[in-house]
Scaffold this motif. Structure first.
Motif, PDB file in Angstrom:
ATOM      1  N   LEU A 150     -12.599   0.076   1.210  1.00 15.98           N
ATOM      2  CA  LEU A 150     -11.182  -0.286   1.173  1.00 15.98           C
ATOM      3  C   LEU A 150     -10.783  -0.812  -0.205  1.00 15.98           C
ATOM      4  CD1 LEU A 150     -10.901  -2.172   4.605  1.00 15.98           C
ATOM      5  CD2 LEU A 150      -9.856   0.032   4.057  1.00 15.98           C
ATOM      6  N   GLY A 151     -11.765  -1.137  -1.020  1.00 14.36           N
ATOM      7  CA  GLY A 151     -11.479  -1.757  -2.314  1.00 14.36           C
ATOM      8  C   GLY A 151     -10.748  -3.075  -2.124  1.00 14.36           C
ATOM      9  N   ALA A 152     -11.185  -3.836  -1.110  1.00 12.33           N
ATOM     10  CA  ALA A 152     -10.417  -5.015  -0.699  1.00 12.33           C
ATOM     11  C   ALA A 152     -10.963  -6.287  -1.311  1.00 12.33           C
ATOM     12  CB  ALA A 152     -10.444  -5.125   0.824  1.00 12.33           C
ATOM     13  N   ARG A 153     -10.092  -7.271  -1.510  1.00 11.97           N
ATOM     14  CA  ARG A 153     -10.506  -8.605  -1.954  1.00 11.97           C
ATOM     15  C   ARG A 153     -10.056  -9.619  -0.898  1.00 11.97           C
ATOM     16  NH1 ARG A 153      -5.868  -7.047  -3.954  1.00 11.97           N
ATOM     17  NH2 ARG A 153      -4.181  -8.573  -3.928  1.00 11.97           N
ATOM     18  N   ASP A 154     -10.854 -10.660  -0.740  1.00 13.71           N
ATOM     19  CA  ASP A 154     -10.605 -11.664   0.298  1.00 13.71           C
ATOM     20  C   ASP A 154      -9.710 -12.766  -0.250  1.00 13.71           C
ATOM     21  OD1 ASP A 154     -10.768 -13.661   2.255  1.00 13.71           O
ATOM     22  OD2 ASP A 154     -12.782 -13.021   2.830  1.00 13.71           O
ATOM     23  N   GLU A 155      -8.597 -13.025   0.448  1.00 19.55           N
ATOM     24  CA  GLU A 155      -7.728 -14.145   0.069  1.00 19.55           C
ATOM     25  C   GLU A 155      -7.436 -14.936   1.323  1.00 19.55           C
ATOM     26  OE1 GLU A 155      -4.190 -12.703  -1.841  1.00 19.55           O
ATOM     27  OE2 GLU A 155      -5.351 -11.486  -3.237  1.00 19.55           O
ATOM     28  N   ALA A 156      -8.055 -16.098   1.449  1.00 22.45           N
ATOM     29  CA  ALA A 156      -7.823 -17.008   2.571  1.00 22.45           C
ATOM     30  C   ALA A 156      -8.049 -16.316   3.917  1.00 22.45           C
ATOM     31  CB  ALA A 156      -6.409 -17.594   2.490  1.00 22.45           C
ATOM     32  N   GLY A 157      -9.141 -15.606   4.018  1.00 22.41           N
ATOM     33  CA  GLY A 157      -9.507 -15.019   5.312  1.00 22.41           C
ATOM     34  C   GLY A 157      -8.853 -13.684   5.596  1.00 22.41           C
ATOM     35  N   ILE A 158      -7.971 -13.231   4.706  1.00 20.58           N
ATOM     36  CA  ILE A 158      -7.332 -11.928   4.894  1.00 20.58           C
ATOM     37  C   ILE A 158      -7.767 -11.024   3.743  1.00 20.58           C
ATOM     38  CG2 ILE A 158      -5.138 -10.686   5.048  1.00 20.58           C
ATOM     39  CD1 ILE A 158      -3.862 -13.290   6.017  1.00 20.58           C
ATOM     40  N   LEU A 159      -8.141  -9.792   4.058  1.00 22.45           N
ATOM     41  CA  LEU A 159      -8.493  -8.840   3.009  1.00 22.45           C
ATOM     42  C   LEU A 159      -7.222  -8.164   2.512  1.00 22.45           C
ATOM     43  CD1 LEU A 159     -11.581  -7.209   4.748  1.00 22.45           C
ATOM     44  CD2 LEU A 159     -11.628  -8.779   2.799  1.00 22.45           C
ATOM     45  N   HIS A 160      -7.164  -7.984   1.213  1.00 19.88           N
ATOM     46  CA  HIS A 160      -6.000  -7.308   0.638  1.00 19.88           C
ATOM     47  C   HIS A 160      -6.428  -6.082  -0.146  1.00 19.88           C
ATOM     48  CE1 HIS A 160      -2.821 -10.248   1.535  1.00 19.88           C
ATOM     49  NE2 HIS A 160      -3.842 -11.100   1.562  1.00 19.88           N
ATOM     50  N   THR A 161      -5.656  -5.026   0.013  1.00 22.43           N
ATOM     51  CA  THR A 161      -5.901  -3.823  -0.779  1.00 22.43           C
ATOM     52  C   THR A 161      -4.572  -3.082  -0.897  1.00 22.43           C
ATOM     53  OG1 THR A 161      -7.311  -1.886  -1.047  1.00 22.43           O
ATOM     54  CG2 THR A 161      -6.586  -2.368   1.184  1.00 22.43           C
ATOM     55  N   ALA A 162      -4.618  -1.900  -1.439  1.00 22.54           N
ATOM     56  CA  ALA A 162      -3.394  -1.108  -1.535  1.00 22.54           C
ATOM     57  C   ALA A 162      -3.721   0.353  -1.279  1.00 22.54           C
ATOM     58  CB  ALA A 162      -2.758  -1.273  -2.916  1.00 22.54           C
ATOM     59  N   ALA A 163      -2.846   0.996  -0.516  1.00 22.61           N
ATOM     60  CA  ALA A 163      -2.974   2.425  -0.231  1.00 22.61           C
ATOM     61  C   ALA A 163      -1.894   3.120  -1.034  1.00 22.61           C
ATOM     62  CB  ALA A 163      -2.785   2.682   1.259  1.00 22.61           C
ATOM     63  N   GLY A 164      -2.285   3.761  -2.140  1.00 22.32           N
ATOM     64  CA  GLY A 164      -1.253   4.287  -3.016  1.00 22.32           C
ATOM     65  C   GLY A 164      -0.427   3.109  -3.505  1.00 22.32           C
ATOM     66  N   GLY A 165       0.864   3.154  -3.292  1.00 29.06           N
ATOM     67  CA  GLY A 165       1.704   2.045  -3.722  1.00 29.06           C
ATOM     68  C   GLY A 165       1.978   1.020  -2.638  1.00 29.06           C
ATOM     69  N   THR A 166       1.308   1.144  -1.499  1.00 31.78           N
ATOM     70  CA  THR A 166       1.617   0.246  -0.376  1.00 31.78           C
ATOM     71  C   THR A 166       0.528  -0.807  -0.225  1.00 31.78           C
ATOM     72  OG1 THR A 166       2.618   2.148   0.750  1.00 31.78           O
ATOM     73  CG2 THR A 166       2.182   0.187   2.088  1.00 31.78           C
ATOM     74  N   ALA A 181       5.770   5.444   3.713  1.00 34.27           N
ATOM     75  CA  ALA A 181       4.704   4.573   3.213  1.00 34.27           C
ATOM     76  C   ALA A 181       3.704   4.277   4.326  1.00 34.27           C
ATOM     77  CB  ALA A 181       5.300   3.275   2.674  1.00 34.27           C
ATOM     78  N   ARG A 182       4.215   4.074   5.522  1.00 30.27           N
ATOM     79  CA  ARG A 182       3.319   3.740   6.641  1.00 30.27           C
ATOM     80  C   ARG A 182       2.438   4.935   7.004  1.00 30.27           C
ATOM     81  NH1 ARG A 182       6.143  -0.874  10.304  1.00 30.27           N
ATOM     82  NH2 ARG A 182       7.353  -1.809   8.612  1.00 30.27           N
ATOM     83  N   ILE A 183       3.043   6.124   7.057  1.00 26.36           N
ATOM     84  CA  ILE A 183       2.245   7.308   7.373  1.00 26.36           C
ATOM     85  C   ILE A 183       1.226   7.566   6.265  1.00 26.36           C
ATOM     86  CG2 ILE A 183       2.372   9.837   7.596  1.00 26.36           C
ATOM     87  CD1 ILE A 183       4.832   9.411   9.378  1.00 26.36           C
ATOM     88  N   GLY A 184       1.659   7.341   5.022  1.00 20.25           N
ATOM     89  CA  GLY A 184       0.725   7.479   3.904  1.00 20.25           C
ATOM     90  C   GLY A 184      -0.458   6.536   4.058  1.00 20.25           C
TER      91      GLY A 184
END
Lengths: 283, 222, 218
Positions: B153-169, B197-200
């Motif tokens: 996912l290429g995700a980073r952890d911030e306060a228990g939630i993982l964050h990443t981006a799918a394209g520009g979303t 964006a959601r379907i992407g």
């Protein structure tokens, strides 16, 4: 290692009508591989265990039976199988990922009919299980439940409309159960329906339903498919009970008066030391 | 009635996301697994989500195969039904019997917040993480371990939630370990994200899963 | 003229035909074929009707249909079950009909192996079945984002009928349905349709009938 108590019982391992005049095939019983063969059409069927030893063979009730450790007694009797006019229906094996003992116990139960066999063997609001009699018959050492009455919307392929069906249940050997039920076309007789269970492992079995009916009119395919429909409705239940093995000690499950047959069956298994497919120590 | 302790299980302490709220409509039940523990997650007519051990006390049948009428969960096997507090209220084989109070299901702490249903091991004073501004997108399960999922996912952890981006979303991801090598990702998008964006993002997640699971016979375990 | 369906109660493909007929309101007379264990589907009479030996077979006068998807088209023709007008929907429906054959050869094969002891490469069947389930799940997730609850639109079509049975019966072949929330809700919607009928392994929705009140009978 197969417990001794399990080695000396009789088990079904094939349906006779499926065996060619001469053949050799393998099957599994209690976790061990068995070789079943007949070298020529006029020779008897031979069953050999993993060590090459010959096993007992019986060919009755449409099925091939064996007992890997040598049987304590002859194959149990089904007197109705000798009755003139009965029709015998082989239904083929259905494999189930469950304890062979759970498969038998489910067969002895009527309370699930309205929810699992809805509008066929039962229907809400007719869910009550009245008091019935359960005993272990001393002379034969079999579990019997009698005077089991239950309202059924479509009790058999030959039934039309709902009736209160009378059942009796019989467990002649740990992995075989028979029921005797009201025979709609012949009120003075009882239809016989059985499941012969072949334990492959403690949590895997082949179930061979078999029937001996008075019914001259229903096509064979309809009879087979009625029984298959019923058993397949049970399969998704049997594969989702936790634990997979049947608990023999009280405490893990909660029986009520409707479960008296199950209670007697579990006690009877425990008394004989039949623990293959059973959970004997509370989890 | 004490809630079931899952301390001995592989379930980590604190709240674990187990479903999007929208995937558990009123009058439904579903199976969820957390750290090897099987639960029946259900929502009655009153709208409250509940989690119980996935086992009917009668014959051990999975309650997640059952059905919900009103505010009762009923076992498919013999129709035993259990009320919101877990007590058995009806045994159809004995319609006149009032079931003994000892016949109960085993509950697990369950809360709903941010459009997510959460369960916890034992009592927990903490609140589930704040998801203000996020909208639930979908849940999908990876046949991969946690580290592989996070890497894919290429995700980073911030306060228990993982964050990443799918394209520009941007995506927020909550992980639920069913088992060590079976991880469900509950994914959220910004509330403002449009349909495209959601379907992407849905499609990007399929790709991320293929990446996490790596090659193999068509890329997945059985 | 009566429409006859040569049928087997354990066959998901036969069930598709029975379900479609009920949903579309087409009267159908079923003829049970003892395919298991009797192997009657391979009898001379059966092979004369369908040389492939498969079930179901639909017979309507001179017309004999032996492919499940063709049977569904026949039963649904002219009804809303064929999907909304327009090339995109028609093609989408066809796409999912074709896809349903992949379900038969994956989840269907796994089920026949686990339940009826039919030899198979079980790991491959389950693995391919899981891929199929993921495709359906992803489609249904997208459809919900579009406000549509079914494979080819806002309303159910033959595409849903073609895919539903093998999906619902996946656990029979040892393939779990637990990780697919969109599939669960889609199956629930199908099981709630007017005219829905069950088959063994697919239970009816008891939540649609009210809890019986305490018995008033004597």
């Amino acid at each position: 290692m197969i417990p001794d108590a399990a080695r000396h019982e009789w088990y079904p391992v094939a349906m006779l009508s499926e065996l060619a005049p001469s053949f050799a095939q393998d099957t599994v019983l209690l976790g061990e591989r068995l070789r079943i063969s007949r070298d020529a059409p006029d020779l008897p069927i031979r069953i050999t265990g993993p060590d090459g030893a010959r096993c007992a063979v019986a060919t009755r009730y449409g099925h091939l039976w064996t007992s890997p450790g040598g049987p304590k007694a002859g194959l149990f009797e089904i007197p109705e199988a000798a009755q003139p006019g009965r029709r015998f229906v082989d239904c083929g094996a259905v494999r189930v990922r469950c304890s062979p003992l759970r498969a038998v116990e489910n067969f002895l139960d009527v309370a699930h009919f309205p929810f699992v066999h809805t509008d066929i063997l039962g229907a809400e609001p007719h869910t009550e299980v009245e008091r019935y009699d359960v005993q272990v018959r001393e002379e034969s050492d079999e579990v019997w439940a009698t005077k089991v009455r239950f309202f059924q919307p479509m009790a058999a392929r030959s039934a039309e409309g709902g009736i209160v069906t009378d059942y009796a249940y019989r467990v002649p050997t740990p992995t075989v159960a028979l029921l005797y039920k009201t025979c709609p076309p012949r009120p003075e007789e009882r239809d016989v329906i059985a499941i012969f269970v072949q334990p492959l492992a403690e949590d895997l079995c082949d179930v061979w339903p078999w029937m001996a009916l008075f019914d001259d009119t229903t096509p064979q395919a309809d009879l087979v498919q009625f029984q298959q429909m019923i058993f397949l409705q049970d399969r998704s239940i049997l594969e989702n009970q936790i634990p997979r093995l049947l608990p023999l000690d009280p405490g893990l499950e909660t029986p009520t008066r409707a479960d008296l047959t199950s209670v007697a069956y579990r006690r009877w298994l425990k008394k004989r030391g039949y623990t293959y497919g059973a959970q004997t120590v509370p989890a | 009635m004490a809630e079931m302790s899952l301390i001995d299980s592989e379930m980590s302490p604190g709240w674990t996301a187990v479903s999007l709220s929208g995937d558990l409509p009123a009058l439904t039940v579903m199976p969820v697994t957390v750290g090897g523990v099987d639960l029946a997650l259900w929502r009655g007519g009153s709208g409250v989500a509940r989690a119980w051990q996935d086992r009917c006390p009668h014959r051990g049948m999975r309650l997640s195969h059952g059905f919900v009428r009103g505010d009762r969960l009923t076992c498919i096997y013999h129709g035993w039904s259990y009320g919101a507090e877990g007590a058995c209220l009806r045994i159809p084989a004995h319609p006149d019997l009032e079931p003994p109070a000892t016949i109960r299901t085993i509950p697990v702490a369950c809360r709903e917040a941010g459009g997510i249903v959460w369960v916890a091991s034992g009592a927990t004073a903490d609140l589930p993480p704040d998801l203000t501004g996020w909208a639930p997108l979908r849940s999908l399960t990876f046949a991969a371990d946690r580290a592989s999922v996070i890497a894919a996912l290429g995700a980073r952890d911030e306060a228990g939630i993982l964050h990443t981006a799918a394209g520009g979303t941007d995506l927020a991801v909550l992980l639920q370990a069913r088992a060590a090598d079976e991880i469900t990702a509950h994914v959220l998008v910004p509330e403002t994200a449009g349909l495209a964006a959601r379907i992407g993002a849905v499609r990007w997640l399929e790709t991320a899963r293929r990446r996490a699971e790596g090659p193999g016979p068509r890329g997945i375990a059985a | 003229m009566t429409v006859l369906l040569y049928d087997h109660v354990l066959s998901p493909n036969c069930y598709k035909a029975r379900l479609m007929a009920r949903l579309a309101g087409v009267p159908l007379e079923t003829v049970a074929v003892n395919a298991y264990p009797g192997r009657e589907h391979l009898s001379e009479e059966s092979l004369a009707r369908n040389p492939a030996g498969t079930l179901p077979v639909l017979v309507d006068g001179d017309l004999i249909l032996t492919e499940t998807q063709a049977i569904l088209v026949y039963l649904a023709q002219g009804s809303r079950w064929m999907g909304a007008a327009g090339p995109a929907t028609a093609a989408t429906v066809q796409g999912w009909l074709a896809f349903s054959a992949r379900l038969t050869s994956s989840l269907g094969v796994a089920r026949a192996h686990d339940m009826l002891r039919k030899p198979a490469d079980i790991a491959a069947a389950r693995s391919e079945g899981t891929l199929c389930l993921r495709e359906i799940e992803a489609r249904l997730v997208e459809q919900r984002l579009r406000g549509q609850g079914f494979l080819a639109g806002a309303d159910p079509t033959i595409a849903d009928v073609a895919c539903f049975p093998h999906v619902a019966l996946a656990p029979d072949g040892g393939v779990t349905l637990d990780p697919y929330p969109a599939i669960r809700l889609w199956m629930r919607a199908i099981r709630g349709l007017d005219g829905f009928i069950e088959m063994p392994g697919i239970h009816r929705r008891h939540d649609l009938t009210p809890e019986p009140q305490p018995a008033v009978t004597a």
